[in-house]
Design a protein around this motif. Structure first.
Motif, mmCIF file in Angstrom:
data_model
loop_
_atom_site.group_PDB
_atom_site.id
_atom_site.type_symbol
_atom_site.label_atom_id
_atom_site.label_comp_id
_atom_site.label_asym_id
_atom_site.label_seq_id
_atom_site.Cartn_x
_atom_site.Cartn_y
_atom_site.Cartn_z
ATOM 1 N N HIS A 3 0.675 -1.224 -0.086
ATOM 2 C CA HIS A 3 0.069 -0.105 -0.041
ATOM 3 C C HIS A 3 1.059 1.354 -0.062
ATOM 4 C CE1 HIS A 3 1.038 -0.595 4.221
ATOM 5 N NE2 HIS A 3 0.593 0.535 4.440
ATOM 6 N N VAL A 4 2.209 1.132 0.253
ATOM 7 C CA VAL A 4 2.867 2.349 0.131
ATOM 8 C C VAL A 4 3.360 2.807 -1.231
ATOM 9 C CG1 VAL A 4 5.278 3.280 0.756
ATOM 10 C CG2 VAL A 4 4.220 1.586 2.414
ATOM 11 N N LYS A 5 2.751 4.066 -1.346
ATOM 12 C CA LYS A 5 3.102 4.654 -2.703
ATOM 13 C C LYS A 5 4.254 5.442 -2.885
ATOM 14 C CE LYS A 5 -1.792 4.921 -3.816
ATOM 15 N NZ LYS A 5 -3.114 5.753 -4.048
ATOM 16 N N GLY A 91 -1.139 6.794 1.422
ATOM 17 C CA GLY A 91 -0.300 5.900 0.913
ATOM 18 C C GLY A 91 1.231 6.133 0.935
ATOM 19 N N THR A 92 1.539 7.371 1.832
ATOM 20 C CA THR A 92 3.011 7.664 1.906
ATOM 21 C C THR A 92 3.466 7.395 3.189
ATOM 22 O OG1 THR A 92 2.411 9.779 0.548
ATOM 23 C CG2 THR A 92 4.484 9.846 2.099
ATOM 24 N N ALA A 139 -1.828 8.305 5.373
ATOM 25 C CA ALA A 139 -0.468 8.067 5.521
ATOM 26 C C ALA A 139 -0.050 7.599 6.685
ATOM 27 C CB ALA A 139 0.401 9.462 4.944
#
Length: 227
Positions: A3-5, A91-92, A139
Motif C-alpha cells: 500500500h506504500v506509494k 499511501g505515503t 499516510a
C-alpha cells in the motif's frame, strides 16, 4: 507493504529546518538560516536579558515572550507538516529519526541550553503534527534509529564520522568520492531506512561492519538488505 506509494525521508536540523528526499530523488530544503534563525536568536536574547534581571516584572515578561515564541514555532510546524502531507497524500510513508535524548546544536549553539531545549521541543512538536496530519490523510509516520544517518554514504554505504564536514555543510565519501550537502545525505539515508521497512524489515537501522569485513570492503552496511 504494497500500500506504500511514496517513501519520504525527513531530516530535521537547524541550518535547514527540514530536508526531505523521496523515491524519485526529489530533494526539498526548508531553510532555517535566515528569518527563522534571526527570530530564534531574538527570542533567546530577550530571554537571557529577562532572566538576568530576575525581578517579578521580568518573570512576567519572560512568560509572555515564551508564549509568543511557542505560538510562532507552532505555526511554523503546522505550515511545514501541512505542506508535506498535502504534497504526497495517502499511501505515503514519512520517515523521521527518533530524536529522543538527542541534543540539537550547531557551532556556538552547543552551549546555549535554552536553544537546545527549544530545538528539542520544536522537533518533537513537528513529529506530533506530522503524525496527526498523516493519519488523517491515510499516510503514516515511521520513526527510525538516528545511528549513522549523518555518517553514512548514500551511494556506497561507507560509514565514517569524519566524512561529514560540518564547517562546509558537506558529506564527502573517502571511499567512493560521492559529495553532497550533509543534510541531503541525512535525508537520503533516512529514506533508505524507510525503503527497508517497506520491503519487510520491521526495525531498519544501520550498523558498523565488523573490522575484518570493513578492511575487505568499504561499501559497508545496510546495502545487503535492499538493493
Amino acid at each position: 507493504m504494497d500500500h506504500v506509494k511514496h517513501v519520504v525521508g525527513i531530516d530535521r536540523g537547524i541550518r535547514f529546518m527540514v530536508t526531505s528526499y523521496d523515491e524519485k530523488g526529489k530533494v526539498t530544503f526548508v531553510s532555517g538560516k535566515r528569518d527563522s534563525k534571526k527570530r530564534r536568536e531574538h527570542f533567546q536574547q530577550v530571554r537571557s536579558e529577562l532572566q538576568s534581571k530576575g525581578t517579578k516584572s521580568a518573570k512576567r515578561a519572560l512568560k509572555r515572550i515564551s508564549g509568543r515564541e511557542n505560538r510562532w514555532m507552532r505555526d511554523v510546524n503546522h505550515c511545514l507538516t501541512k505542506a508535506l502531507v498535502s504534497e504526497y497524500g495517502a499511501g505515503t510513508l514519512f520517515v523521521v529519526e527518533d530524536l529522543a535524548d538527542i541534543i540539537f546544536a550547531e557551532g556556538n549553539q552547543r552551549d546555549a541550553k535554552g536553544n537546545r531545549e527549544l530545538h528539542s521541543w520544536a522537533f518533537y512538536q513537528y513529529e506530533q503534527f506530522l503524525s496527526y496530519k498523516a493519519q488523517l490523510a491515510g499516510a503514516e509516520v515511521l520513526k527510525v534509529s538516528p545511528k549513522y544517518t549523518s555518517q553514512r554514504c548514500p551511494r556506497c554505504g561507507r560509514i565514517l564520522k569524519s566524512n561529514r564536514h560540518r564547517e562546509t555543510h558537506e558529506y564527502v565519501c573517502d571511499a567512493c568520492g560521492y559529495r553532497t550537502n550533509d543534510d541531503r545525505a541525512g535525508a537520503m539515508n533516512i529514506h533508505y531506512l524507510g525503503r527497508m521497512y517497506a520491503a519487510g524489515d520491521p526495525e531498519p537501522k544501520f550498523v558498523l561492519p565488523k573490522p575484518a569485513l570493513a578492511a575487505a570492503d568499504a561499501s559497508g552496511p545496510g546495502e545487503a538488505k535492499l538493493a
